[in-house]
Design a protein around this motif. Structure first.
Motif, PDB file in Angstrom:
ATOM      1  N   THR A  25      33.540  31.046  37.556  1.00  0.00           N
ATOM      2  CA  THR A  25      34.430  29.915  37.270  1.00  0.00           C
ATOM      3  C   THR A  25      33.690  28.612  37.515  1.00  0.00           C
ATOM      4  O   THR A  25      32.794  28.537  38.358  1.00  0.00           O
ATOM      5  CB  THR A  25      35.686  29.940  38.167  1.00  0.00           C
ATOM      6  N   THR A  26      34.097  27.574  36.793  1.00  0.00           N
ATOM      7  CA  THR A  26      33.515  26.253  37.045  1.00  0.00           C
ATOM      8  C   THR A  26      34.232  25.561  38.199  1.00  0.00           C
ATOM      9  O   THR A  26      33.696  24.632  38.800  1.00  0.00           O
ATOM     10  CB  THR A  26      33.595  25.378  35.782  1.00  0.00           C
ATOM     11  N   GLU A  27      35.447  26.014  38.499  1.00  0.00           N
ATOM     12  CA  GLU A  27      36.194  25.465  39.631  1.00  0.00           C
ATOM     13  C   GLU A  27      35.860  26.248  40.891  1.00  0.00           C
ATOM     14  O   GLU A  27      35.650  27.460  40.845  1.00  0.00           O
ATOM     15  CB  GLU A  27      37.697  25.538  39.368  1.00  0.00           C
ATOM     16  N   LYS A  28      35.849  25.572  42.024  1.00  0.00           N
ATOM     17  CA  LYS A  28      35.481  26.218  43.272  1.00  0.00           C
ATOM     18  C   LYS A  28      36.632  26.992  43.897  1.00  0.00           C
ATOM     19  O   LYS A  28      36.458  28.096  44.402  1.00  0.00           O
ATOM     20  CB  LYS A  28      34.975  25.181  44.278  1.00  0.00           C
ATOM     21  N   LYS A  29      37.844  26.409  43.870  1.00  0.00           N
ATOM     22  CA  LYS A  29      38.965  27.007  44.591  1.00  0.00           C
ATOM     23  C   LYS A  29      40.147  27.244  43.657  1.00  0.00           C
ATOM     24  O   LYS A  29      40.368  26.509  42.695  1.00  0.00           O
ATOM     25  CB  LYS A  29      39.399  26.114  45.748  1.00  0.00           C
ATOM     26  N   ASP A  30      40.900  28.287  44.000  1.00  0.00           N
ATOM     27  CA  ASP A  30      42.152  28.596  43.289  1.00  0.00           C
ATOM     28  C   ASP A  30      41.940  28.665  41.780  1.00  0.00           C
ATOM     29  O   ASP A  30      42.795  28.276  40.990  1.00  0.00           O
ATOM     30  CB  ASP A  30      43.230  27.542  43.597  1.00  0.00           C
ATOM     31  N   ALA A  31      40.778  29.173  41.389  1.00  0.00           N
ATOM     32  CA  ALA A  31      40.451  29.170  39.964  1.00  0.00           C
ATOM     33  C   ALA A  31      40.749  30.500  39.291  1.00  0.00           C
ATOM     34  O   ALA A  31      40.967  30.551  38.086  1.00  0.00           O
ATOM     35  CB  ALA A  31      38.976  28.831  39.773  1.00  0.00           C
ATOM     36  N   CYS A  32      40.751  31.599  40.039  1.00  0.00           N
ATOM     37  CA  CYS A  32      40.895  32.916  39.417  1.00  0.00           C
ATOM     38  C   CYS A  32      41.818  33.794  40.249  1.00  0.00           C
ATOM     39  O   CYS A  32      42.026  33.566  41.439  1.00  0.00           O
ATOM     40  CB  CYS A  32      39.537  33.581  39.259  1.00  0.00           C
ATOM     41  N   ASP A  33      42.362  34.817  39.581  1.00  0.00           N
ATOM     42  CA  ASP A  33      43.262  35.715  40.299  1.00  0.00           C
ATOM     43  C   ASP A  33      42.549  36.951  40.830  1.00  0.00           C
ATOM     44  O   ASP A  33      43.158  37.775  41.517  1.00  0.00           O
ATOM     45  CB  ASP A  33      44.438  36.128  39.404  1.00  0.00           C
ATOM     46  N   ALA A  34      41.249  37.108  40.490  1.00  0.00           N
ATOM     47  CA  ALA A  34      40.432  38.214  41.003  1.00  0.00           C
ATOM     48  C   ALA A  34      41.077  39.575  40.741  1.00  0.00           C
ATOM     49  O   ALA A  34      41.023  40.465  41.582  1.00  0.00           O
ATOM     50  CB  ALA A  34      40.166  38.028  42.496  1.00  0.00           C
ATOM     51  N   ASN A  35      41.685  39.734  39.556  1.00  0.00           N
ATOM     52  CA  ASN A  35      42.305  41.004  39.187  1.00  0.00           C
ATOM     53  C   ASN A  35      41.215  41.939  38.674  1.00  0.00           C
ATOM     54  O   ASN A  35      40.942  42.018  37.471  1.00  0.00           O
ATOM     55  CB  ASN A  35      43.381  40.772  38.118  1.00  0.00           C
ATOM     56  N   ALA A  36      40.597  42.672  39.598  1.00  0.00           N
ATOM     57  CA  ALA A  36      39.436  43.492  39.258  1.00  0.00           C
ATOM     58  C   ALA A  36      39.766  44.571  38.238  1.00  0.00           C
ATOM     59  O   ALA A  36      38.950  44.870  37.355  1.00  0.00           O
ATOM     60  CB  ALA A  36      38.857  44.120  40.527  1.00  0.00           C
ATOM     61  N   ASP A  37      40.942  45.165  38.336  1.00  0.00           N
ATOM     62  CA  ASP A  37      41.306  46.241  37.411  1.00  0.00           C
ATOM     63  C   ASP A  37      41.392  45.731  35.976  1.00  0.00           C
ATOM     64  O   ASP A  37      40.898  46.377  35.041  1.00  0.00           O
ATOM     65  CB  ASP A  37      42.640  46.875  37.818  1.00  0.00           C
ATOM     66  N   MET A  38      42.006  44.584  35.785  1.00  0.00           N
ATOM     67  CA  MET A  38      42.127  44.039  34.437  1.00  0.00           C
ATOM     68  C   MET A  38      40.759  43.602  33.909  1.00  0.00           C
ATOM     69  O   MET A  38      40.433  43.831  32.736  1.00  0.00           O
ATOM     70  CB  MET A  38      43.097  42.865  34.411  1.00  0.00           C
ATOM     71  N   ILE A  39      39.956  42.982  34.759  1.00  0.00           N
ATOM     72  CA  ILE A  39      38.626  42.555  34.336  1.00  0.00           C
ATOM     73  C   ILE A  39      37.795  43.769  33.945  1.00  0.00           C
ATOM     74  O   ILE A  39      37.067  43.754  32.944  1.00  0.00           O
ATOM     75  CB  ILE A  39      37.928  41.756  35.455  1.00  0.00           C
ATOM     76  N   THR A  40      37.891  44.843  34.714  1.00  0.00           N
ATOM     77  CA  THR A  40      37.175  46.075  34.385  1.00  0.00           C
ATOM     78  C   THR A  40      37.595  46.591  33.016  1.00  0.00           C
ATOM     79  O   THR A  40      36.754  47.000  32.197  1.00  0.00           O
ATOM     80  CB  THR A  40      37.434  47.154  35.451  1.00  0.00           C
ATOM     81  N   ALA A  41      38.891  46.552  32.748  1.00  0.00           N
ATOM     82  CA  ALA A  41      39.410  47.034  31.458  1.00  0.00           C
ATOM     83  C   ALA A  41      38.899  46.170  30.309  1.00  0.00           C
ATOM     84  O   ALA A  41      38.433  46.682  29.289  1.00  0.00           O
ATOM     85  CB  ALA A  41      40.935  47.050  31.484  1.00  0.00           C
TER      86      ALA A  41
ATOM     87  N   ALA B 193      24.668  25.135  40.114  1.00  0.00           N
ATOM     88  CA  ALA B 193      24.765  24.942  38.664  1.00  0.00           C
ATOM     89  C   ALA B 193      26.200  25.058  38.163  1.00  0.00           C
ATOM     90  O   ALA B 193      26.454  24.892  36.969  1.00  0.00           O
ATOM     91  CB  ALA B 193      23.882  25.964  37.947  1.00  0.00           C
ATOM     92  N   GLY B 194      27.132  25.330  39.097  1.00  0.00           N
ATOM     93  CA  GLY B 194      28.542  25.375  38.722  1.00  0.00           C
ATOM     94  C   GLY B 194      29.104  26.751  38.478  1.00  0.00           C
ATOM     95  O   GLY B 194      30.130  26.901  37.796  1.00  0.00           O
ATOM     96  N   LEU B 195      28.462  27.781  39.042  1.00  0.00           N
ATOM     97  CA  LEU B 195      28.957  29.150  38.895  1.00  0.00           C
ATOM     98  C   LEU B 195      29.588  29.588  40.215  1.00  0.00           C
ATOM     99  O   LEU B 195      28.884  29.841  41.196  1.00  0.00           O
ATOM    100  CB  LEU B 195      27.805  30.087  38.509  1.00  0.00           C
ATOM    101  N   HIS B 196      30.911  29.670  40.225  1.00  0.00           N
ATOM    102  CA  HIS B 196      31.641  29.986  41.454  1.00  0.00           C
ATOM    103  C   HIS B 196      32.484  31.256  41.258  1.00  0.00           C
ATOM    104  O   HIS B 196      32.778  31.669  40.136  1.00  0.00           O
ATOM    105  CB  HIS B 196      32.563  28.832  41.836  1.00  0.00           C
ATOM    106  N   ASN B 197      32.883  31.853  42.387  1.00  0.00           N
ATOM    107  CA  ASN B 197      33.786  33.020  42.381  1.00  0.00           C
ATOM    108  C   ASN B 197      33.270  34.136  41.473  1.00  0.00           C
ATOM    109  O   ASN B 197      34.023  34.787  40.752  1.00  0.00           O
ATOM    110  CB  ASN B 197      35.186  32.599  41.918  1.00  0.00           C
ATOM    111  N   GLY B 198      31.954  34.344  41.515  1.00  0.00           N
ATOM    112  CA  GLY B 198      31.340  35.306  40.600  1.00  0.00           C
ATOM    113  C   GLY B 198      31.760  36.745  40.825  1.00  0.00           C
ATOM    114  O   GLY B 198      31.954  37.193  41.953  1.00  0.00           O
ATOM    115  N   ILE B 199      31.896  37.468  39.719  1.00  0.00           N
ATOM    116  CA  ILE B 199      32.136  38.910  39.760  1.00  0.00           C
ATOM    117  C   ILE B 199      31.259  39.557  38.693  1.00  0.00           C
ATOM    118  O   ILE B 199      30.777  38.888  37.776  1.00  0.00           O
ATOM    119  CB  ILE B 199      33.614  39.285  39.511  1.00  0.00           C
ATOM    120  N   CYS B 200      31.057  40.861  38.825  1.00  0.00           N
ATOM    121  CA  CYS B 200      30.242  41.577  37.849  1.00  0.00           C
ATOM    122  C   CYS B 200      30.838  42.959  37.609  1.00  0.00           C
ATOM    123  O   CYS B 200      31.296  43.612  38.546  1.00  0.00           O
ATOM    124  CB  CYS B 200      28.801  41.700  38.342  1.00  0.00           C
ATOM    125  N   THR B 201      30.820  43.394  36.373  1.00  0.00           N
ATOM    126  CA  THR B 201      31.299  44.724  36.012  1.00  0.00           C
ATOM    127  C   THR B 201      30.153  45.532  35.423  1.00  0.00           C
ATOM    128  O   THR B 201      29.674  45.227  34.326  1.00  0.00           O
ATOM    129  CB  THR B 201      32.441  44.646  34.976  1.00  0.00           C
TER     130      THR B 201
END
Length: 252
Positions: A138-154, A115-123
């Motif tokens: 992300t809707t993009e498969k590759k090179d779409a996110c920086d995976a900065n978990a600390d910032m996403i958590t904040a 359905a277009g949900l890639h590089n999923g993360i959950c907090t």
């Protein structure tokens, strides 16, 4: 133009509505490559008058969410299952590697990807007497996110606080909070129960006899005023008495 976390906080705190807050949040996480978001209330939030539910706020594909609920995926979603066992932000890949997924859970993940949900993360979002979670993808498969978990958590934790603030009812009566105390051993036993371990495995891991495990459970039942393990564990999580986590022990 990118904004700092401090600038995000200022903008989020000025939001006059949930829609405004959501837009500020989405603008912030897009800086890290995430353009899909789902916000779930994983327990009732009585203090702000909201009941538990998956997808309270979301911009996931509408067709996927319709199919998701029709198939009952909200009752077995492995991301939600893993959310109950974690304190910090995790990736769907980590979750897939750590959980022994059922066939239908694998199907849920695979169809979500289609359905277009890639590089999923959950907090996971823990609060006093309440629990929620925010999923990003992300809707993009590759090179779409920086995976900065600390910032996403904040970002996610501040969103959760601001969301509740917008729903606060200043004139609502202040109900007394249950004053329940569990001993360290009772917390260990109930945490393992919440993680799905059997009494036999708990006895081995904690070096107790089966009657010892039963003794602690009877004390827990008395304090929680119940004879239900499900109610006792959910109530303990809701009150912040236990925080089930994946640990080195093997689930039974």
């Amino acid at each position: 133009m990118k904004i700092s976390f401090e600038e995000y906080v200022v903008k989020a705190n000025k939001a006059g509505s949930v829609d405004d807050l959501l837009q500020v949040f989405l603008d912030a996480v897009r800086q890290h490559g995430y353009d899909r978001m789902i916000f779930c209330l994983l327990s009732d939030h009585k203090q702000i008058g909201l009941s538990a539910g998956v997808g309270h706020l979301r911009n996931y594909p509408a067709d996927w969410m319709k199919y998701y609920f029709e198939q009952g995926f909200d009752q077995l979603d492995p991301v939600i299952s893993y959310c109950y066992q974690k304190m910090g932000t995790f990736t769907w890949r980590e979750m897939s590697e750590r959980l022994d997924l059922t066939r239908k859970q694998k199907l849920c993940l695979n169809l979500g990807t289609e359905a277009g949900l890639h590089n999923g993360i959950c907090t996971p979002l823990w609060g006093p007497h309440r629990f929620a979670g925010i999923g990003l993808a992300t809707t993009e498969k590759k090179d779409a996110c920086d995976a900065n978990a600390d910032m996403i958590t904040a970002y996610c934790n501040h969103f959760y606080i601001a969301f509740q603030r917008l729903h606060a009812k200043p004139d609502a009566p202040c109900n007394p909070v249950p004053n329940i105390y569990l001993t360290p051993r009772e917390k260990e036993v109930l945490t393992m129960i919440a993680e799905g371990k059997s009494d036999q495995v708990i006895a081995i891991l904690l070096k107790l006899s089966p009657s010892g495990v039963d003794f602690h459970m009877r004390n827990i039942y008395k304090k929680m005023q119940t004879n239900s393990r499900t109610y006792a564990t959910s109530k303990a999580i809701e009150l912040g008495l236990i925080h089930p986590l994946l640990n080195p022990y093997v689930h039974a």
